[in-house]
Design an enzyme around this catalytic site. Structure first.
Site, short mmCIF file in Angstrom:
data_model
loop_
_atom_site.label_atom_id
_atom_site.label_comp_id
_atom_site.label_asym_id
_atom_site.label_seq_id
_atom_site.Cartn_x
_atom_site.Cartn_y
_atom_site.Cartn_z
CG ASP A 70 15.67 -54.37 -48.76
OD1 ASP A 70 14.74 -54.96 -49.35
OD2 ASP A 70 16.07 -54.71 -47.64
CE LYS A 120 14.53 -57.76 -47.62
NZ LYS A 120 15.07 -56.96 -46.53
CB CYS A 166 18.99 -56.86 -46.86
SG CYS A 166 18.10 -56.26 -45.39
#
Length: 234
Positions: free
Chosen positions: A37, A135, A180
């Protein structure tokens, strides 16, 4: 026992310096770098900025040439996603609510599919990356981990991909350490991979002590904590 096998220990609780690898780890063909990310939404000017988030880019770029296998993830939310505070009347960002799968932190609207906010940072240089895992695209389920969504039932397919490629070890980097990155690392261990988090290639949100809690949880799961200097890049 090798020094790099000492995970977190007192350092996870902030009471002592961490014990790092005695000699550099050389990733081979059975190792993969997971870049979590590193997107516009998570750096200054984004919708959910992580302090110092952009600072991971040069560290990751330096690490990348050492890896034959690289996986990139992106938060990829639908508009009005259930994890957004704006989807819940009377709720503010960083409050919580109860979802069918458990307690959910409510976030500012961020990383909406197809927006510039959701794009990878332009300075990220990963020419050998072979897979992007997106995701959080199911409207009613959040997804921190690159391996499994927050309902803990829906796999992303990453574990199967890595195992079919013969990967045994993963090195996790990116944003944010306490959400994450941590969930990805713990799920990697649960899937049977030897797992390292490269600390200086991550940055944290640290929401109500979430960073210390994440390091402690990762240690319990057997995730190993190292620095980028512990990885042989030449």
């Amino acid at each position: 026992m090798r020094r790099r096998d000492f995970v977190f220990s007192a350092a996870a609780l902030g009471s002592a310096p961490a014990l790092w690898a005695a000699s550099p780890i050389k990733p081979g063909p059975k190792a993969a770098l997971i870049v979590v990310d590193v997107q516009n939404c998570f750096v200054d000017g984004g919708t959910l900025p992580v302090k110092g988030g952009a600072d991971v880019v040069p560290v990751i770029n330096k690490l990348a040439p050492a890896f034959q296998n690289i996986v990139v993830t992106q938060d990829w939310h639908t508009p009005g996603h259930a994890s957004f505070a704006s989807a819940h009347t009377g709720k503010k960002p960083f409050e919580t609510t109860t979802m069918p799968y458990g307690t959910q932190v409510l976030w500012p609207d961020h990383c909406v599919q197809g927006t510039e906010d959701a794009a990878l940072l332009k300075g990220l240089n990963l020419p050998t990356a072979q897979l992007i895992i997106r995701k959080g695209y199911h409207p009613q389920v959040d997804s921190y981990s690159a391996f499994q969504e927050a309902d803990r039932k829906t796999p992303t397919g990453l574990a199967g991909y890595l195992k079919q490629r013969g990967i045994k070890t993963v090195f996790v980097t990116g944003l944010a350490t306490d959400f994450c990155v941590a969930w990805t690392a713990m799920d990697a261990r649960a899937a049977g991979f030897e797992t390292y988090v490269i600390e200086d290639a991550t940055r944290a949100i640290d929401l109500n002590g979430s960073l210390a809690a994440a390091w402690k949880q990762m240690a319990v799961k057997g995730v190993k904590r190292i620095q980028s200097g512990d990885v042989a890049t030449a």
